[in-house]
Design an enzyme around this catalytic site. Structure first.
Site, PDB file in Angstrom:
ATOM      1  CB  SER B 141      41.638 -26.678  34.178  1.00  0.00           C
ATOM      2  OG  SER B 141      41.413 -28.066  34.198  1.00  0.00           O
ATOM      3  CE1 TYR B 154      41.002 -26.935  28.389  1.00  0.00           C
ATOM      4  CE2 TYR B 154      41.694 -28.423  30.138  1.00  0.00           C
ATOM      5  CZ  TYR B 154      40.856 -27.425  29.676  1.00  0.00           C
ATOM      6  OH  TYR B 154      39.893 -26.906  30.493  1.00  0.00           O
TER       7      TYR B 154
END
Lengths: 474, 248
Positions: B141, B154
C-alpha cells in the site's frame, strides 16, 4: 535440535541440493543431536505420515539426500567419536562423524580409514549408506567391507544392531542401501594400520585407453592405490590418454622424516595456496575454463605437463594430499555455474570394460558432449545387496548440466550400452537413472530381497528420498 | 492462448483485490486456488469463476493460523499439480480512532498483513528457488511509504511488507523468480467502505489488471494509480520534523 515444531509440516524449509547442484528441492530440515532425538523424529514422522530422507554432508552428487516436500533429517550434528582403541584400530562413531574428523583423531596413533573417497567431507554414515569406495577398491573393497557392526534406527520403532553375524540380512542391505531402511546411529569400523603418514606415489603416462588398461593390469598386484585420470577431450588415436597414479604405503624404515613427524596432523594439511592464490578463491579462476574449449585446453595442458616429469620418478605425498584431490579447491563445484553438473559413473565387468569405455568416450564425442573430468578405477565384488561393486572397472565422468535434456538423453544412451554389457551404477553419483535401468542393472531378485527387508523395517514406506522416487518408485 | 501461469494461489481471494485477481487469472485459463477465511464468499467467487468457464478450488484458511499454512500450501500444490504464481492479497484495516491504543487491532494487522505474507511466501519462495522459476505478487500500500499518525500499525505492516517483498526479490531474482509489489492508494473495497476522506478511488479490477500486467512482465511493481508514485516521492522528501506537523 532444540524442541520440535508443533507439526513437522512447520519444520524450517531449506532448498537442499545434490553436490552437483543439478537437482534440488525445498525440504523441511531438522537436525537431531543424538539417537534419542532421531528416534523421536522418526516416530513423529510416522504419526504425521511425513516422508523422511537422511542427509549427512550432502556429498552425493544426485538426489539420495533430498526429499521434496518431505522431511530431511540432517545427521551432521551427531558427530561424536564414541570410542577409539588405538591397539586394534577399531572405532565406534556417531553417524555424523566425517572422514576428516576420523583421520584427525586416529592418524597420530598410526591408523588411517581403510577406504576414503576423493574428499574428506562425507560423513561415515553417508559412506556406509552409499557404500563408498576409494582408489584402493580393487584391493580392500568398499566402506562396507570395513564396517564391523552398526545400529540402525528404523521407522518400525526398533533399533537393529547389525553385523555379519547378527541381523546379517539388514547388515548387507543397509550398507549401500542409500539410507532407505533407516538411520545409522552408531557405526563400528576397523581402520588400516599405517607405519608412516606418507605414501610413495608414481605418475605413469598412458597414451591411449588400451595402454591405461594395460598399465593398470600390470601395476595392480603391487599397488595399494591406483587411479587413472583420462583426458575426456582427446579423440582418435589419443582417445583415453591420461595419467595414472600409483601409491603405496611407506614402511617406517623408509620414511625419511620419521613416522613421529609424518603421522602428525599438521603434516597432512593441504596447501593453503595454489599457484600463490588462496585456495578458497581458486574456483573463481576455474569458472572461465568451464566451457568445451576451456576444458580442451586444460585437459591437453594437464596431459602434456606429464612429459615434464621423468618416467619412473617416485615422490612422497601425505595421505591427505594424495587421497583428497577434490578438497584442494574449496567450492570447485561452483565453477560449473548455476546449472551445476552431474557425474555419470558406470561400472562394467572386466571382460567388457575396454570395449564399453571406448564406445562411451566415442559416443560422448559424437554427441558433442565431452566429459570435463574422467577417472578410471579398478573394482572388485563385495557382498552387499545393492552394491555397485563388481569384478571390473569404472569410468567416472563429470558433465556440466547446462543443456539438460541433451545430457540426460546422452546418459540414457550410455546406460543402454552399460546395462547390455552387464554393468552397474553407483547411487552416490547418479542423477539420471530410470526404474527400468536399475531393475536391469541390479536384477529383480536383488531388488525383491531389498524390498523384503524394507517392508519389515519400514512397513509404511516412510523413508522416501527423491532418489527412491526416481529409481525405485515401487 | 496458454496462460502465463498454469497454476496459482490467491490468498485473500474472497473479496476486493484478491477476488479481482483470481477472476482475471481464471479468465486467462490459470487454475486458481482460492484461499480465505470466509467459506461462503469463497464459494461464491469459485462458483462465478466456474460459471464463466474458469477453474478454481476453494481452501478455507485463516492466514493468522500460521501453524496450518505449510501443510495447506503442500496440499494446494499437490491439488494443482505444481505452482507458478502466489498472490498474497489478504489484508485488514480495522478502524482505529486517533485516541485509541488497541494492541489487539495492531496485532491483527501485523498478523494478517505481514506475518501471513511471510508464512505463505516462505514455502512458495523455497519451492520457486528450487524450481528456478515462479512469480510472487504482494499487495502492499501507499500507506507503507511514511509513518502517518492515523494508522501506525497498518502503515507499519505495509512498510514491513514492502521491505520484505523487496528482500525476497533480491534473494530470489538470481534464481529466475520475480517478485512484484503492488502499492495501491484508495481502492473501492469493503475495507475502505465508509471511510472518510477517500480520493483517487480505483476499482479492485484496475489494481488486479496492473498487478498481473507487472507480474507477467517480471516488473518490480508500482503504485496504482501511478500518480501515487509522485505523491510518495514527495512525501519521502519531506523532513520528519515537517511531516509531523502536517495533518496526515
Amino acid at each position: 535440535m532444540s524442541g520440535l515444531p508443533s507439526s513437522l509440516a512447520n519444520a524450517p524449509l531449506r532448498v537442499v541440493d545434490g553436490f552437483g547442484m543439478a537437482v534440488r528441492a525445498a525440504c523441511r530440515c531438522l537436525a537431531p543431536r543424538d539417537a534419542g532425538e532421531l528416534a523421536e523424529l522418526l516416530a513423529r514422522a510416522t504419526r504425521e505420515g511425513m516422508s523422511v530422507a537422511f542427509r549427512g554432508s550432502g556429498r552425493s552428487y544426485g538426489d539420495p539426500a533430498i526429499n521434496a516436500s518431505g522431511l530431511v533429517i540432517d545427521t551432521t550434528g551427531m558427530n561424536r567419536i564414541l570410542s577409539w582403541d588405538p591397539t586394534t584400530g577399531v572405532v565406534d562413531v556417531e553417524p555424523g562423524v566425517t572422514i576428516e574428523g576420523l583421520w584427525r583423531r586416529t592418524l597420530p596413533d598410526g591408523f588411517w580409514p581403510a577406504v576414503v573417497p576423493g574428499t574428506m567431507a562425507p560423513t561415515l554414515a553417508g559412506c556406509a549408506a552409499m557404500n563408498v569406495h576409494g582408489k584402493n577398491n580393487f584391493k580392500v573393497g568398499p566402506t562396507g567391507d570395513h564396517v564391523l557392526e552398526f545400529d540402525l534406527a528404523a521407522p518400525d520403532g526398533r533399533t537393529y544392531t547389525c553385523s555379519r553375524d547378527q541381523n546379517e540380512d539388514v547388515f548387507h542391505a543397509a550398507i549401500g542401501g542409500f539410507g532407505a531402511l533407516g538411520a545409522f546411529t552408531r557405526l563400528r569400523l576397523r581402520l588400516k594400520h599405517v607405519e608412516s603418514g606418507l605414501l610413495e606415489v608414481e605418475a605413469i603416462r598412458n597414451r591411449t585407453l588400451e595402454e591405461a588398461f594395460d598399465i593398470f593390469e600390470q601395476r595392480l598386484p603391487a599397488a595399494d592405490y591406483l587411479v587413472g585420470w583420462i583426458d575426456g577431450t582427446a579423440s582418435g588415436r589419443s582417445l583415453g590418454r591420461g595419467v595414472i597414479h600409483q601409491a603405496n604405503y611407506l614402511t617406517a624404515d623408509r620414511d625419511p622424516e620419521g613416522p613421529a613427524k609424518t603421522l602428525r596432523i599438521a603434516r597432512q594439511d593441504l596447501p593453503s595456496t595454489i599457484l600463490g592464490f588462496p585456495r578458497s578463491l581458486v574456483w573463481h579462476f576455474m569458472a572461465p575454463f568451464m566451457t568445451a574449449p576451456g576444458l580442451w585446453w586444460l585437459n591437453t595442458a594437464k596431459y602434456f605437463a606429464s612429459y615434464l616429469s621423468r618416467p619412473g620418478r617416485k615422490y612422497l605425498q601425505s595421505h591427505a594430499a594424495f587421497a583428497f584431490l577434490l578438497d584442494y579447491v574449496p567450492n570447485w563445484r561452483l565453477a560449473y555455474g548455476r546449472a551445476g553438473f552431474i557425474q555419470y559413473q558406470p561400472f562394467v565387468p572386466h571382460g567388457a570394460a575396454r570395449r564399453v569405455f571406448r564406445e562411451i568416450l566415442e559416443r560422448c564425442r559424437a554427441r558433442g558432449t565431452p566429459p570435463y573430468l574422467v577417472v578410471l578405477k579398478r573394482h572388485r565384488p563385495d557382498p552387499f545387496l545393492l552394491t555397485h561393486g563388481l569384478d571390473g572397472w569404472s569410468l567416472a565422468m563429470d558433465f556440466p548440466a547446462r543443456q539438460r535434456e541433451q545430457l540426460w538423453a546422452l546418459c540414457h544412451e550410455l546406460t543402454e550400452i552399460v546395462v547390455a554389457a552387464g554393468g552397474k551404477f553407483y547411487f552416490a553419483k547418479d542423477a539420471v537413472l530410470r526404474p527400468t535401468d536399475v531393475e536391469r542393472a541390479f536384477g529383480r531378485d536383488r531388488l525383491d530381497r531389498f524390498f523384503a527387508v524394507k517392508r519389515r523395517l519400514d512397513p509404511q514406506g516412510l523413508i522416501r528420498s527423491d532418489l527412491m522416487r526416481r529409481v525405485l518408485p515401487a | 492462448m496458454s496462460p502465463t501461469w498454469q497454476r496459482a494461489i490467491v490468498v485473500g481471494a474472497s473479496s476486493g483485490i484478491g477476488e479481482a485477481i483470481a477472476r482475471r487469472l481464471a479468465a486467462l485459463g490459470t487454475r486458481v486456488a482460492l484461499v480465505a477465511r470466509r467459506e461462503a464468499e469463497l464459494s461464491r467467487v469459485a462458483g462465478e469463476i466456474a460459471k464463466a468457464g474458469g477453474k478454481a478450488e476453494v481452501f478455507v484458511h485463516d492466514v493468522a493460523d500460521f501453524d496450518a499454512t505449510s501443510a495447506l500450501f503442500d496440499r494446494i500444490v499437490a491439488t494443482l499439480g505444481g505452482l507458478d504464481l502466489l498472490v498474497y492479497a489478504a489484508g485488514v484495516m480495522p478502524a482505529v480512532e486517533e485516541s485509541e491504543w488497541a494492541f489487539t487491532k495492531d496485532r491483527q494487522m501485523i498478523e494478517v498483513n505481514l506475518l501471513g505474507a511471510m508464512a505463505w511466501c516462505n514455502p512458495a519462495g523455497a519451492r520457486f528457488e528450487a524450481a528456478r522459476g515462479g512469480t510472487i505478487v504482494g499487495i502492499s500500500s501507499i500507506a507503507g511509504e511514511r509513518g502517518r499518525r492515523g494508522a501506525p500499525a497498518y502503515g507499519a505492516s505495509k512498510a514491513g511488507l514492502t521491505s520484505y517483498l523487496e528482500s525476497l526479490r533480491n534473494r530470489l531474482g538470481r534464481y529466475g523468480v520475480s517478485v512484484t509489489t503492488v502499492k495501491p492508494g484508495f481502492v473501492d473495497t469493503a475495507m475502505t467502505k465508509g471511510k472518510p476522506g477517500l480520493f483517487w478511488l480505483v476499482s479492485p479490477d484496475r489494481v488486479a489488471a496492473r498487478a498481473l500486467g507487472w507480474a507477467g512482465r517480471g516488473c518490480t511493481g508500482g503504485f496504482v494509480p501511478a500518480r501515487w508514485g509522485l505523491v510518495a516521492f514527495i512525501l519521502k522528501l519531506i523532513p520528519s520534523f515537517v511531516f509531523r506537523r502536517l495533518n496526515f
